[in-house]
Scaffold this active site. Structure first.
Site, short mmCIF file in Angstrom:
data_model
loop_
_atom_site.label_atom_id
_atom_site.label_comp_id
_atom_site.label_asym_id
_atom_site.label_seq_id
_atom_site.Cartn_x
_atom_site.Cartn_y
_atom_site.Cartn_z
N ARG A 1 -2.47 -0.49 6.17
CA ARG A 1 -3.83 0.07 6.57
C ARG A 1 -3.91 0.96 5.05
NH1 ARG A 1 -3.41 4.42 8.58
NH2 ARG A 1 -1.39 4.75 8.65
N TYR B 1 -3.02 -7.55 8.28
CA TYR B 1 -1.95 -6.51 8.49
C TYR B 1 -1.83 -6.34 9.77
CZ TYR B 1 1.13 -2.39 7.93
OH TYR B 1 1.60 -1.78 8.69
N LYS C 1 -4.24 1.30 15.80
CA LYS C 1 -4.85 1.83 15.94
C LYS C 1 -6.44 2.18 16.30
CE LYS C 1 -0.96 3.49 13.55
NZ LYS C 1 -0.59 4.73 14.48
N HIS D 1 -2.17 10.46 18.64
CA HIS D 1 -1.35 9.96 17.98
C HIS D 1 0.53 10.54 17.92
CE1 HIS D 1 0.05 8.11 13.89
NE2 HIS D 1 0.71 7.31 13.74
N SER E 1 2.85 9.75 9.83
CA SER E 1 4.27 8.85 8.89
C SER E 1 5.43 9.00 8.02
CB SER E 1 3.23 7.72 8.27
OG SER E 1 2.48 8.18 7.53
N CYS F 1 8.08 10.36 9.11
CA CYS F 1 8.73 11.23 9.59
C CYS F 1 9.61 11.38 10.77
CB CYS F 1 7.66 12.31 10.17
SG CYS F 1 6.55 13.67 8.75
N ASP G 1 4.56 5.79 19.43
CA ASP G 1 3.33 5.89 18.41
C ASP G 1 2.09 6.56 19.10
OD1 ASP G 1 2.66 5.47 15.89
OD2 ASP G 1 1.27 4.08 16.66
N ARG H 1 7.73 -4.97 8.23
CA ARG H 1 7.75 -3.80 9.95
C ARG H 1 8.38 -4.93 10.09
NH1 ARG H 1 4.73 0.90 11.36
NH2 ARG H 1 3.67 1.20 9.41
C1 OXD Z 1 0.92 3.87 11.50
C2 OXD Z 1 1.88 3.40 12.37
O1 OXD Z 1 0.56 3.65 10.21
O2 OXD Z 1 2.34 3.56 13.19
O3 OXD Z 1 0.90 5.19 12.15
O4 OXD Z 1 2.13 1.97 12.09
MN MN Z 2 1.59 5.25 13.43
#
Ligand code: OXD
Ligand code: MN
Length: 593
Positions: free
Chosen positions: A80, A208, A217, A237, A259, A261, A286, A378
């Site tokens: 991102r 991406y 998102k 989130h 992220s 964690c 998520d 990913r």
């Molecule tokens: C993030 C994702 O960046 O879930 O939080 O990809």
């Molecule tokens: Mn996320």
């Protein structure tokens, strides 16, 4: 798949607003073909064949990984891009100090020029998608127009895509209008623009996931949070998981983590031996959309239908359920491959296999300073592959939330678990959530980055107002969930983690659930409620009792510094920071003396 967008000849929809908008965007982008996606199996096969023929996807070993494909992105396009992500509201104030802002007309013009003729010689896929369960009053319809077959195939995994979305939309015009063009994937011509006031997303110059799978998102969080504020609900989130006791009692929690964690791991956790008979069920990994139900509780749905997870670090120990999930029907992006077409990434096994090809398609040698898989490589997998998918994941009503958890990566200060005194204090815990930067990201390691509710990059409007919306929800929820803070990452003086994490987090989760149902004791401290000695079930845990004491301890000096640092962040939020949160901080601080 329908190759016409003409009203009379379009058997997928008669929605005039939709057809008119698709035609308008097609006039702008000038694709050679417009293809409406219906979400069928046949369409998946033909899109996949097309992607393979164009070299966008490469089949992996179909014996080991049936239905799995590899995609290599442009190396300049792997994550991102917060600095190129804009909230385009009429006023700068509406976007707030934590978002990049662009004036809407300026954004439409700037990106309009880039879109103009950008799809010549290409196909525009019309991707109708539903965020949320079919038939749910919580769900929202989006339409993404994209010239990327990779995006169309990923959207098919991540959302309920095709006919099903058009059926839910019917003749209404209130769909999210998403437009995505790859252009030449040049970071100088890359913009991810959100127009919350128009329910519109324009994304250019990237392929991406987080920038282009617009349901995730962009719609579910940035536009979703704005819709949540105007319509009186919460777009967060957060993962959603169900905990089932040996007696079959189900409780659900929603948890926000920045992220790095271990959010996906937590959502699919396998309880340790001591908890035989207990089960964790994943509703979502998520995002949570939460509303007040007719019974006065907070109910949550996962708007997504798949997982877009980080591959590195995923292995049989950290997340066996994810390993099952990604063993078929998965699109891998930027992982390394073995000579026999299997996938590999750092942390998948201790020793890398011989003869790897790295994420950029180059031969990779053991001991190389460079990573074989990109650190943000990913997998995209359907949630139906998850062996512990909750039976309620498709329930239009969602699941009732008993507890909300905020967690960050903190090597010191924040105890293993803490329950808030009340809703305002709980919102304060979320508002001051911080996480330390890790070696996986560039920049200084171990610096606390404040990330309120893990929403800093995803809140589609002013952050202070967002926190005010959270405070205001209290009066709308007659039976609110209890709010907790956790920290799996506290370290001892020797720099070693004090808490084993992974499945052992079940012990903490059990206390949280029991507290939420008023079934277990706790001890009031100056900062919140913590487990009393004996409340946390530690039997069978192979770490010294002192480590647990240290992980749960409260260090007054460290907390004074913490409150100072929280103030710095509150100062950045400016005048819309809700006063109850400023006062909450003062109250806690003055208690410490
Ligand atoms: C993030 C994702 O960046 O879930 O939080 O990809
Ligand atoms: Mn996320």
């Amino acid at each position: 798949m329908i190759a016409k967008s003409n009203l009379d000849q379009n058997p997928l929809t008669k929605n005039e607003a939709l057809i008119a908008w698709v035609d308008e965007m097609a006039k702008l982008c000038k694709p050679d073909r417009v293809v409406w996606c219906d979400g069928s199996e046949q369409e998946k096969r033909s899109l996949t064949e097309e992607a393979v023929a164009k070299g966008i996807l490469t089949p992996l070993n179909q014996q080991k990984l049936p239905g799995c494909y590899l995609h290599r992105s442009n190396p300049n396009d792997v994550a991102r891009v917060e600095h190129l992500t804009f909230i385009c509201t009429k006023t700068r104030e509406a976007a707030g100090p934590t978002n990049h802002w662009m004036e809407p007309q300026e954004a439409y013009q700037k990106l309009g020029k880039l879109y103009d003729g950008s799809m010549k010689g290409r196909t525009m896929y019309v991707v109708p998608y539903l965020m949320g369960p079919v038939g749910s009053p919580y769900s929202k319809v989006g339409i993404e127009l994209t010239d990327s077959v990779y995006v169309a195939l990923n959207m098919r995994i991540m959302t309920r895509m095709g006919r099903v979305a058009l059926e839910q939309l019917g003749g209404r015009g209130d769909f999210n209008r998403g437009l995505h063009a790859m252009l030449d994937c040049n970071p100088d011509r890359r913009f991810i623009c959100h127009f919350p006031e128009d329910n519109t997303i324009w994304s250019v110059g990237s392929g991406y996931g987080g920038n282009v799978l617009l349901g995730k998102k962009c719609l579910a969080l940035r536009i979703g949070s704005y819709l949540g504020k105007t319509e009186g609900w919460l777009a967060e989130h957060m993962l959603i998981l169900g905990v089932e006791s040996p007696e079959g009692q189900m409780s659900y929690v929603a948890a926000a983590f920045p992220s790095a964690c271990g959010k996906t791991n937590f959502a699919m956790m396998i309880p340790p031996k001591r908890f035989d008979g207990w089960k964790i069920w994943t509703v979502g990994d998520d995002i949570a959309w939460m509303r007040v139900g007719p019974d006065g509780r907070l109910w949550a749905v996962n708007p997504e239908a798949g997982y877009f997870g980080v591959a590195p670090g995923t292995n049989e120990k950290s997340n066996p359920n994810a390993m099952r999930t990604i063993s078929r029907d998965t699109i891998y992006t930027n992982v390394a491959v073995t000579p026999d077409g299997d996938v590999w990434w750092e942390g998948k096994s201790k020793e890398p296999p011989d003869g790897l090809t790295d994420w950029q398609g180059r031969p990779w040698k053991k001991g190389s300073a460079e990573k074989a898989a990109h650190p943000n490589s990913r997998f995209t997998s359907p949630m139906t592959n998850n062996p512990v998918l909750s039976k309620q994941a498709d329930d239009p009503q969602g699941v009732p939330i008993s507890a909300i958890i905020f967690g960050g990566r903190r090597s010191s200060t924040v105890p293993l678990v803490l329950q808030s005194f009340n809703w305002t204090h709980g919102v304060f815990l979320g508002a001051t959530l911080g996480s330390e930067t890790t070696a996986a990201a560039t920049g200084k390691v171990g610096v606390v980055r404040r990330d309120p509710m893990a929403m800093l990059p995803f809140c589609g409007y002013d952050m202070g107002e967002y926190l005010g919306h959270w405070l205001g929800m209290q009066s709308k929820i007659p039976y609110p969930p209890k709010i907790f803070q956790v920290n799996w990452f506290r370290q001892g003086k020797d720099g070693k983690f004090l808490w084993p994490g992974y499945g052992e987090n079940m012990r903490v989760l059990k206390w949280i659930i029991d507290r939420a149902h008023g079934r277990v004791g706790g001890q009031e401290t100056l900062l919140g409620w913590v487990p009393k000695a004996g409340d946390l079930d530690l039997s069978g845990l192979s770490i010294p009792a002192e480590a647990v004491d240290e992980a749960t301890s409260i260090d007054v000096a460290a907390w004074k510094a913490e409150f100072e640092s929280q103030q710095e962040f509150f100062d950045q939020l400016g005048r819309t920071l809700p006063r109850p949160l400023a006062l909450q901080r003062e109250l806690l601080m003055s208690r410490l003396g």
